[in-house]
Structures are given as C-alpha cells and as structure tokens.
Design an enzyme around this catalytic site. Structure first.
Site, mmCIF file in Angstrom:
data_model
loop_
_atom_site.group_PDB
_atom_site.id
_atom_site.type_symbol
_atom_site.label_atom_id
_atom_site.label_comp_id
_atom_site.label_asym_id
_atom_site.label_seq_id
_atom_site.Cartn_x
_atom_site.Cartn_y
_atom_site.Cartn_z
ATOM 1 N N CYS A 1 -10.541 -3.516 -4.707
ATOM 2 C CA CYS A 1 -9.419 -4.448 -5.051
ATOM 3 C C CYS A 1 -10.504 -5.364 -6.042
ATOM 4 C CB CYS A 1 -8.574 -4.358 -3.859
ATOM 5 S SG CYS A 1 -7.067 -3.144 -3.743
ATOM 6 N N ASN B 1 0.882 -1.322 0.147
ATOM 7 C CA ASN B 1 -0.066 0.062 -0.023
ATOM 8 C C ASN B 1 0.606 1.129 -0.332
ATOM 9 O OD1 ASN B 1 0.505 -0.713 2.498
ATOM 10 N ND2 ASN B 1 -1.585 0.071 3.597
ATOM 11 N N ILE B 2 0.492 2.129 -0.791
ATOM 12 C CA ILE B 2 0.502 3.941 -0.887
ATOM 13 C C ILE B 2 0.446 4.744 -0.734
ATOM 14 C CG2 ILE B 2 2.277 5.268 -2.848
ATOM 15 C CD1 ILE B 2 2.899 2.334 -3.926
ATOM 16 N N GLU B 3 0.675 5.221 0.431
ATOM 17 C CA GLU B 3 -0.608 5.802 1.447
ATOM 18 C C GLU B 3 -0.159 7.805 0.612
ATOM 19 O OE1 GLU B 3 -0.756 5.993 5.310
ATOM 20 O OE2 GLU B 3 -2.114 2.975 4.772
ATOM 21 N N GLU C 1 -2.801 -4.827 -2.931
ATOM 22 C CA GLU C 1 -3.381 -5.426 -4.235
ATOM 23 C C GLU C 1 -3.137 -4.664 -5.809
ATOM 24 O OE1 GLU C 1 -4.535 -5.053 -1.270
ATOM 25 O OE2 GLU C 1 -6.495 -6.035 -0.522
ATOM 26 N N CYS D 1 -10.567 -4.776 0.137
ATOM 27 C CA CYS D 1 -11.622 -3.781 0.381
ATOM 28 C C CYS D 1 -12.084 -4.309 -1.070
ATOM 29 C CB CYS D 1 -10.660 -2.412 0.312
ATOM 30 S SG CYS D 1 -10.114 -2.090 -1.425
ATOM 31 N N CYS E 1 -4.659 0.204 -2.699
ATOM 32 C CA CYS E 1 -3.928 -0.838 -1.599
ATOM 33 C C CYS E 1 -2.583 -1.545 -2.305
ATOM 34 C CB CYS E 1 -5.120 -1.253 -2.349
ATOM 35 S SG CYS E 1 -6.828 -0.584 -1.000
#
Ligand code: THU
Length: 135
Positions: A92, A45-47, A58, A89, A56
C-alpha cells in the site's frame, strides 16, 4: 499538519471498517482517502480464499479514486481492529508513492480510537522508488 478535518476523515475510516470482508483473518481495516479536490473515497479490506488476491483497505480506496479519474491526494486515515494503530503495509505504501507527494498525510488509529498517530509518506516510505525514476 495540513488544513483539513482530521476527525471527519477518521470518522469515515471507522465507518468504512464496517464494510470489511474478512472471513479468514477477522481483522477489519477501514480507510478514508482525501483527494486534493476535496472528495473522500472510503475503502475496506476484501479477503479471498486464495489469500494472495486479498486487497487492503488503503488500496481499495485508492483504486476507487483512480478509477474515477483522481490523481492527486492529500491524506488518508486508516484504522483496524487491533490494539495498536494499523500502519499501511509495504504494498500500500508503494501504491501511495505512485500518486502522492512525500508530505501526503497518513493518519492511523487503533481499535477503539484511543491511539491516533499522524505521519506522512516520507516517514513511512523513505528512499522510495517511483514514477520519477523511470524518466
Ligand atoms: N490489511 C489492510 O487492509 N491494510 C494494511 O495495510 C495491512 C493489512 C488487511 C489485509 C488482510 O485482510 C488483513 O488486514 C490481515 O492482514
């Protein structure tokens, strides 16, 4: 279950979790996506400070693979840093429905790998909307 190395796929998901960029939630997620041709794509995940652009784990894995020309997938392993397994989620799951059959395997693990759950796309996203509906 299908014939592939589940433990190796999980190993690579846990390794991918180390790459997560999570300055806001501190909830790290890793994914390892197996193509039907046998390749494995890892994602994390890359916020984002704007929150909405967060990607996310995935989807990071899927988008890397699709960029490379992959269109057929066998399984994904996902793990996070919570006490319970980290289920994909809704967004995804919808991305999975674009490319994967109902029997696409989804393996989820919790923080310390003490709980691992095997499922598939049919269970995770019943009555899905997908490419077939636009034909
Ligand atoms: N996250 C994932 O990477 N995958 C999921 O399926 C659920 C949520 C991430 C997004 C965000 O960085 C953090 O977990 C908290 O929502």
């Amino acid at each position: 279950m299908k014939n592939f190395d589940h433990e190796k796929l999980l190993d690579l998901a846990y390794e991918a979790r180390e790459h997560a960029y999570t300055p806001y939630s501190h909830y790290k997620v890793g994914a390892a996506l197996l193509t039907k041709s046998g390749k494995i794509y890892q994602g994390c995940n890359i916020e984002n400070a704007g929150y909405t652009p967060t990607n996310c784990a995935e989807r990071t894995a899927f988008f890397k693979a699709v960029y490379d020309g992959e269109r057929e997938f066998e399984a994904i392993a996902v793990c996070a840093t919570g006490a319970s397994p980290s289920y994909p989620c809704g967004v995804c799951r919808q991305v999975m429905a674009e490319f994967c059959d109902k029997d696409f395997v989804i393996i989820t693990g919790n923080n310390d790998r003490s709980i691992v759950v095997d499922s598939n796309l049919a269970e995770m996203l019943p009555y899905s909307f997908g490419p077939k509906d636009l034909l």
